[in-house]
Structure formats: C-alpha cells, structure tokens
Motif scaffolding. Structure first.
Motif, mmCIF file in Angstrom:
data_model
loop_
_atom_site.group_PDB
_atom_site.id
_atom_site.type_symbol
_atom_site.label_atom_id
_atom_site.label_comp_id
_atom_site.label_asym_id
_atom_site.label_seq_id
_atom_site.Cartn_x
_atom_site.Cartn_y
_atom_site.Cartn_z
ATOM 1 N N TYR A 191 0.853 -1.186 0.000
ATOM 2 C CA TYR A 191 0.000 0.000 0.000
ATOM 3 C C TYR A 191 0.893 1.241 0.000
ATOM 4 N N SER A 192 0.302 2.376 -0.237
ATOM 5 C CA SER A 192 1.039 3.641 -0.223
ATOM 6 C C SER A 192 1.229 4.107 1.220
ATOM 7 N N TYR A 193 2.222 3.526 1.885
ATOM 8 C CA TYR A 193 2.529 3.812 3.279
ATOM 9 C C TYR A 193 3.827 4.623 3.283
ATOM 10 N N CYS A 194 3.699 5.925 3.102
ATOM 11 C CA CYS A 194 4.869 6.758 2.839
ATOM 12 C C CYS A 194 5.839 6.806 4.015
ATOM 13 N N TYR A 195 5.351 6.718 5.236
ATOM 14 C CA TYR A 195 6.242 6.770 6.396
ATOM 15 C C TYR A 195 7.150 5.548 6.436
ATOM 16 N N ARG A 196 6.668 4.439 5.907
ATOM 17 C CA ARG A 196 7.470 3.214 5.824
ATOM 18 C C ARG A 196 7.460 2.712 4.373
ATOM 19 N N CYS A 197 7.939 3.533 3.484
ATOM 20 C CA CYS A 197 7.891 3.206 2.055
ATOM 21 C C CYS A 197 8.627 1.905 1.775
ATOM 22 N N PRO A 198 7.961 0.920 1.196
ATOM 23 C CA PRO A 198 8.626 -0.362 0.911
ATOM 24 C C PRO A 198 9.709 -0.241 -0.148
ATOM 25 N N TYR A 199 9.745 0.898 -0.848
ATOM 26 C CA TYR A 199 10.752 1.116 -1.891
ATOM 27 C C TYR A 199 11.823 2.115 -1.453
ATOM 28 N N THR A 242 -4.097 3.822 10.362
ATOM 29 C CA THR A 242 -4.592 5.101 9.828
ATOM 30 C C THR A 242 -3.601 5.615 8.779
ATOM 31 N N ILE A 243 -3.448 4.856 7.730
ATOM 32 C CA ILE A 243 -2.490 5.178 6.671
ATOM 33 C C ILE A 243 -3.211 5.928 5.555
ATOM 34 N N VAL A 244 -2.805 7.176 5.360
ATOM 35 C CA VAL A 244 -3.374 8.026 4.315
ATOM 36 C C VAL A 244 -2.454 7.929 3.100
ATOM 37 N N PRO A 245 -2.941 7.448 1.968
ATOM 38 C CA PRO A 245 -2.052 7.267 0.814
ATOM 39 C C PRO A 245 -1.630 8.598 0.208
ATOM 40 N N LYS A 246 -0.544 8.553 -0.523
ATOM 41 C CA LYS A 246 -0.051 9.740 -1.225
ATOM 42 C C LYS A 246 -1.072 10.191 -2.265
ATOM 43 N N ASP A 247 -1.184 11.487 -2.449
ATOM 44 C CA ASP A 247 -2.076 12.029 -3.467
ATOM 45 C C ASP A 247 -1.776 11.389 -4.820
ATOM 46 N N GLY A 248 -2.823 10.960 -5.482
ATOM 47 C CA GLY A 248 -2.680 10.355 -6.804
ATOM 48 C C GLY A 248 -2.664 8.841 -6.795
ATOM 49 N N PHE A 249 -2.411 8.235 -5.622
ATOM 50 C CA PHE A 249 -2.313 6.776 -5.550
ATOM 51 C C PHE A 249 -3.643 6.107 -5.888
ATOM 52 N N LEU A 250 -4.715 6.574 -5.287
ATOM 53 C CA LEU A 250 -6.017 5.932 -5.493
ATOM 54 C C LEU A 250 -6.463 6.058 -6.948
ATOM 55 N N GLU A 251 -6.277 7.250 -7.532
ATOM 56 C CA GLU A 251 -6.650 7.445 -8.937
ATOM 57 C C GLU A 251 -5.825 6.544 -9.851
ATOM 58 N N ARG A 252 -4.551 6.384 -9.501
ATOM 59 C CA ARG A 252 -3.671 5.536 -10.323
ATOM 60 C C ARG A 252 -4.127 4.081 -10.261
#
Length: 469
Positions: A191-199, A242-252
């Motif tokens: 998922y888009s978990y920016c605080y713990r980015c898997p990449y 309570t992970i809020v994804p990065k803007d654009g993730f859901l649309e993508r």
C-alpha cells in the motif's frame, strides 16, 4: 458547538480504574461469556451509559471516547435527534426483509444525493447483512459474478473483516494463522505507506512505485498473478495504522484497473460516513470505483447495517443471487436517515474538517518535544499517531504505546491501538466533538506522554505510575 449533545465536556475519574463494580462485572463476563471478548482486556471497564463523546462506567467514572465504538458513533452516542427517528420507526415497522418501504427508498435517495449530480444516476444501493464484513462479502461476490474470475488483489495493512471471505482479504497474519483454509486466490501487494515506504523512497523521489508494482504484475505474463476479478482497498487504511495514501495513488490504482478490465472495490466501512469530512473519501476523487462498501457510521448511532453502492453497468446478478434475512433493518435505516439529516442541518462536514485540523495541530505540538512520536497523520477525524524508538531508524515502539494507552485510560481517555506493529495510536472521536473536549482530551494525552517519558528516562517503562488528579 454541540455542548448539549454530550454527557459533560471532559473526563471525571472518581474511583480507581477499574472500580469495584466494573471489576465484578468483568469477572462475571469472564465466567459466562466466550473468550473471544477483546476490548475489555485493554480497556477494563463495564459501561453504564454514554452520550455524545462521553462514556460513563458503572462506578461513576466518565471517559472521553476517542474510539467511538470502532468508528461507528460518528454523530455521537445516543444522539437525541437521531433517536427521534428511531422511536418513530419502532412504532410502525421494524423488520420487513427486502420489501420496499418509504423509509428505505428515502434513505437510498439520501445516500445517492451526496454523489456528484452527473454521476448520481449511475449507481445503485444494495443492503447486505448487519456488518461491514457482510458488505465486503457481497462486494466480492458481485465482482466474481460479473467477471467470471476468482482472484482478488488486496493490500498489505488491510483489514476487511472477520468472516471467512473478508478475513482472506485481511493482511494480519496473526488473525489468519490458525485457519488452514480460507477463500483461496488472494494476493497482497504494498500500500502507499509513505512513512514506511517499501521502496525506500522519499517525498521528492516517489513516483508512486507501489501503484507501479501493481501495473507490472498485471502486464508481466511471468508475474505469477492470475488476472483478478477485483482489487479491494481502503482509501484510508484503518486498523493498519490510519495510513493516508499519497495524493494520486487511489486514482492511479483505478486507472490501472480500468485499463486491465478489473473491478475496483473501495472499503469505506471505517473512513466513510463523513469521518474525513466528505460522505465518502472516494468522493474527493475525479473517478469513482466500481463498488463501495459502507457500514459502521451508516447506522447513525450504532444500529447495525451495511450496504454496497455500485455502478449499474456491473450489475450481473439477479433476484436471489445474494440474500440475507437481516438486510436493511427498518430501524437501522431510520437511524441512518436521522444521522444524514443531522449532518446536513448542522454542517457537520465543515465541523469535522475544522476539528480534525485543530486536533492534529495539538498532536503535532507533542511531536516537537517527544522524541518517540514519529508521525501524526490523518484526514478529518480519523487520525493515527505512530511511535518509534528512533525517528531516523523508525524502529516501532509498541511497548511505549501500550503504556500510553494504559495511563490515558486511567485518567479518562479511551482510544485503541493499531498499525503493522501495534505502535500506532488511533483517534476516532465522534464528529460532534468540540474544542473544549479536545482540550480536555489533550491534557490527558500530554500528561500520559510526559509520564511515559519520565518512566523511560528512569528505566521503568513497564512499571505503573500514580494516576494524575
């Protein structure tokens, strides 16, 4: 500011917590109720009554409720405006299967009225069993029925429920490990978990690699993935932290799914019903998913109900393909109508956003002096506070969070814990909280943070401390 809708404006602890009567009822519960009971383990009280954002136990202690029955009580405990709808409905009709009633059809129209006018006519509503899990099960069945495919893609950090199908889509391995056989053909991706980015990307270097990974899986014939019937996700992950994804993730994600003829299901059981300000988090997007799942807040003040809202173009099933005795209970529907009316009459959407900003700013102040508070995140009044042993390494600190919860509870503030590593405090207060209640809650929470720091500095983190006055 909704003062009269609450049982007071703050906490009041008059006995040791838990008190004598609570301890007696907790002991009785252990004897006669099954061991699957969980919430009283971390919050050991027996509750007598509640109103608004204040809960009172059988010993007379009052607590500020920042949990709201797991995000159910969006317009507060025992909201009198909603109760008036309930009382009127109970005099006329309670249970009537899926026959049409004015009560139900008005509710459906009210739900659809929050959709953009140009898309409103594209959607239908179907009521499911009483819980969010029932809604998820119905959504998955519809997706499989429409596509003729069986595979489902879900996300790491997801929580979709505890029935067999919904649990199959839930990533927490602890919940699944003792069940050898659940629904097969489910795959989990990041998922888009920016605080713990898997990449290991940061805000500047992020190219939505998590969404790109999905695209690679679907386009690579050697990815090992079967083409799925659907992709299911929470637009804001709840139990996952309570992970809020990065803007654009859901649309993508929606765009990738559309390109590959895959249906998209958004589980808005927890983040829906105005918790983020909008009726649905999805309504902030330019493109809507194919199926939306609702429950929790949909029942107004805790009446059980769930529903799926779906695009008419995917309706492949027919009469009896999905049934349930307790679909759309008339009292639950009336409570939902009352809650929607209350939201509109009191401009609760704007109030939620205002209170959310106020609360997040208070929490960010604590972040400046607590070296273990790694991140505060959220949208509206769904807020996560992640604690770490070191802000650079981000090593999770669940032990500290457990102690924070205990001290806060003893001083009159209720909340729950989540996250991948049980190191995230989750705030889900009723949407009718006001600044005074927030101030009182933050006094308790700040006290707990300072007390834990003191224990940490003294090397006594797991030892009890004296309760504040």
């Amino acid at each position: 500011m909704f003062e009269t809708y609450h049982l007071g404006q703050g906490a009041s602890i008059v006995t040791a917590v838990p008190g004598a009567r609570s301890r007696a009822l907790l002991a009785l519960q252990q004897q006669i109720e099954g061991r699957i009971v969980s919430y009283p383990i971390g919050l050991p009280i027996a509750i007598k009554n509640a109103k608004g954002a204040i809960v009172q136990d059988v010993d007379g202690n009052r607590f500020i409720d920042f949990f709201s029955g797991a995000g159910v009580l969006n317009v507060g405990h025992c909201n009198p405006d909603v109760l008036s709808y309930v009382e009127e409905q109970q005099k006329e009709l309670i249970h009537m299967l899926d026959f049409p009633t004015e009560n139900k059809l008005e509710f459906i129209n009210s739900i659809l009225s929050f959709f953009p006018e140009n898309t409103r006519g594209e959607f239908k509503v179907s009521f499911c069993g009483p819980t969010g899990s029932d809604g998820v099960e119905a959504a998955i069945k519809l997706a499989k029925h429409k596509t003729g495919r069986s595979a489902i893609i879900a996300f790491q950090g997801s929580y979709h429920g505890m029935t067999a199908g919904a649990l199959s889509l839930t990533s927490n391995t602890r919940l699944r490990e003792k069940f050898g056989s659940l629904v097969p053909d489910v795959s989990f991706i990041p998922y888009s978990y920016c605080y713990r980015c898997p990449y290991n990307k940061n805000e500047e270097s992020c190219q939505l690699d998590c969404a790109g990974y999905l695209e690679t899986l679907l386009n690579n014939p050697h990815s090992g993935f079967s083409k799925p019937a659907a992709i299911i996700l929470e637009p804001i992950q709840g139990e996952g932290g309570t992970i809020v994804p990065k803007d654009g993730f859901l649309e993508r994600i929606i765009k990738i799914a559309r390109k590959n003829d895959i249906l998209v299901i958004f589980d808005e059981v927890q983040c829906g019903f105005f918790r983020t300000g909008k009726f649905l988090e999805s309504l902030k997007l330019k493109t809507l998913p194919d199926i939306l799942v609702m429950s929790k807040g949909l029942g107004g003040i805790g009446f059980p109900i769930s529903a799926i809202i779906y695009n008419k173009t995917i309706e492949s099933w027919d009469a009896g393909d999905h049934i349930g005795t307790f679909r759309g209970n008339q009292v639950s529907i009336a409570a939902g109508r009352g809650a929607l009316a209350f939201v509109k009459q009191n401009n609760l959407e704007e109030h939620t956003l205002k209170m959310g900003r106020y609360l997040i700013n208070k929490l960010k102040e604590i972040c400046t002096w607590n070296p273990y508070l790694g991140e505060v995140r959220g949208s509206g009044l769904i807020i996560g506070i992640e604690y770490v042993k070191d802000k650079k390494t981000k090593e999770p600190y669940p032990e500290l969070v457990k102690e924070l919860k205990k001290i806060s509870f003893e001083n009159g503030l209720l909340f729950e814990i989540g996250g991948h590593f049980n190191n995230v405090i989750r705030f889900l207060p009723p949407l009718i909280i006001n600044e005074e209640i927030i101030e009182n809650a933050m006094q308790i929470f700040e006290l707990a943070n300072r007390a834990v720091l003191k224990l940490k500095n003294e090397g006594q983190l797991n030892l009890p401390i004296e309760k504040a006055d």
